[in-house]
Design a protein around this motif. Structure first.
Motif, PDB file in Angstrom:
ATOM      1  N   PRO A 168       0.738  -0.696  -0.045  1.00  9.45           N
ATOM      2  CA  PRO A 168       0.111   0.069  -0.118  1.00  9.45           C
ATOM      3  C   PRO A 168       0.779   1.331   0.032  1.00  9.45           C
ATOM      4  N   ALA A 169       2.057   1.352   0.973  1.00 11.40           N
ATOM      5  CA  ALA A 169       2.974   2.622   0.875  1.00 11.40           C
ATOM      6  C   ALA A 169       3.573   2.578  -0.452  1.00 11.40           C
ATOM      7  N   SER A 170       3.809   1.750  -1.830  1.00 11.10           N
ATOM      8  CA  SER A 170       4.819   1.734  -2.680  1.00 11.10           C
ATOM      9  C   SER A 170       3.335   2.288  -3.197  1.00 11.10           C
ATOM     10  N   GLY A 180       1.368   5.306  -2.522  1.00 12.09           N
ATOM     11  CA  GLY A 180       1.236   6.086  -2.142  1.00 12.09           C
ATOM     12  C   GLY A 180      -0.192   5.517  -0.638  1.00 12.09           C
ATOM     13  N   LYS A 181      -0.759   4.822  -0.634  1.00 13.83           N
ATOM     14  CA  LYS A 181      -2.052   4.765   0.458  1.00 13.83           C
ATOM     15  C   LYS A 181      -1.030   4.358   1.193  1.00 13.83           C
ATOM     16  N   ASP A 182      -2.499   4.924   3.147  1.00 14.70           N
ATOM     17  CA  ASP A 182      -1.471   4.900   4.094  1.00 14.70           C
ATOM     18  C   ASP A 182      -3.173   4.446   4.581  1.00 14.70           C
ATOM     19  N   TRP A 183      -3.332   2.674   4.491  1.00 16.63           N
ATOM     20  CA  TRP A 183      -4.175   2.092   5.332  1.00 16.63           C
ATOM     21  C   TRP A 183      -3.159   1.291   5.932  1.00 16.63           C
ATOM     22  N   PRO A 184      -4.821   0.752   7.416  1.00 20.15           N
ATOM     23  CA  PRO A 184      -4.418   0.341   8.625  1.00 20.15           C
ATOM     24  C   PRO A 184      -4.615  -1.304   8.432  1.00 20.15           C
ATOM     25  N   ARG A 227      -1.812  -3.466   8.727  1.00 20.88           N
ATOM     26  CA  ARG A 227      -2.170  -4.265   9.710  1.00 20.88           C
ATOM     27  C   ARG A 227      -3.203  -4.449  10.958  1.00 20.88           C
TER      28      ARG A 227
END
Length: 198
Positions: free
Chosen positions: A95-97, A99-103, A105
């Motif tokens: 997700p970070a790759s 551009g997403k900041d998803w929860p 974990r």
């Protein structure tokens, strides 16, 4: 004894795993096979760029890896091409790759906990520079590597750091090795740990 082979796309993991299969029948080799997860997901219209869909997709891939690990763990000595560590890394970092900041974990806490119970005794990470990976990709027309550019630019550096921070991981630089030399080195590594099962 469950061993895993890791590294970037086109580094030579599958070639090395085939070499191990051909030269040591006592080692059960489990090649990367996404068909169970893809079959489960087919026709569902999921989009990995949407959080809820991404979680559903990753649940299928996590279960696939748990099932493959269970088959490997039943063998006296097994080598997994990629494996549970790969899907854990990808689940957390993809997700970070984009551009997403998803929860992730939190949303997949139970699934990730089950995945982490798949204990890999030792991992060999095949290293290669991006330029060498590019050459190897271009030299292998038998596989579709459409995700290659994104992987080497956005995921591989983080993946190498992530594995370096794990315990029981060895690294094999392959830039100056031929495919045959890399495969032979992997076999030597496997047989070193295989002896611990005897």
């Amino acid at each position: 004894m469950v061993l895993a082979l890791q590294g970037g796309m086109a580094v030579g993991k599958t070639t090395a795993a085939r070499y191990v299969t051909a030269h040591d029948p006592a080692v059960a080799v489990f090649f990367e096979d996404n068909s169970p997860a893809l079959s489960n997901l087919q026709g569902r219209g999921l989009d990995k760029h949407r959080f809820a869909d991404y979680c559903e997709i990753q649940r299928a891939f996590i279960q696939q890896e748990i099932d493959r690990y269970d088959r490997a763990a039943a063998c006296p000595c097994a080598l997994i091409d990629l494996g549970p560590q790969e899907i854990e890394f990808y689940t957390l970092f993809y997700p970070a790759s984009i551009g997403k900041d998803w929860p992730v974990r939190q949303a997949l806490a139970a699934e990730l906990a089950a995945l982490r119970r798949c204990r890999i005794d030792r991992t060999l990470f095949l290293q290669a520079s991006v330029s060498v990976l590019q050459q190897r990709k271009e030299g292998d027309t038998t596989r579709d590597r459409g995700f290659f550019d994104h992987t080497v630019q956005h995921l591989l550096p983080a993946k190498e750091r992530w594995f370096a921070a794990q315990s029981r991981v060895d690294f094999l630089p392959t830039d100056n090795l031929t495919q045959a030399e890399t495969a032979a080195a992997v076999l030597t590594w496997v047989q070193r740990y295989q002896k611990e099962t005897l």
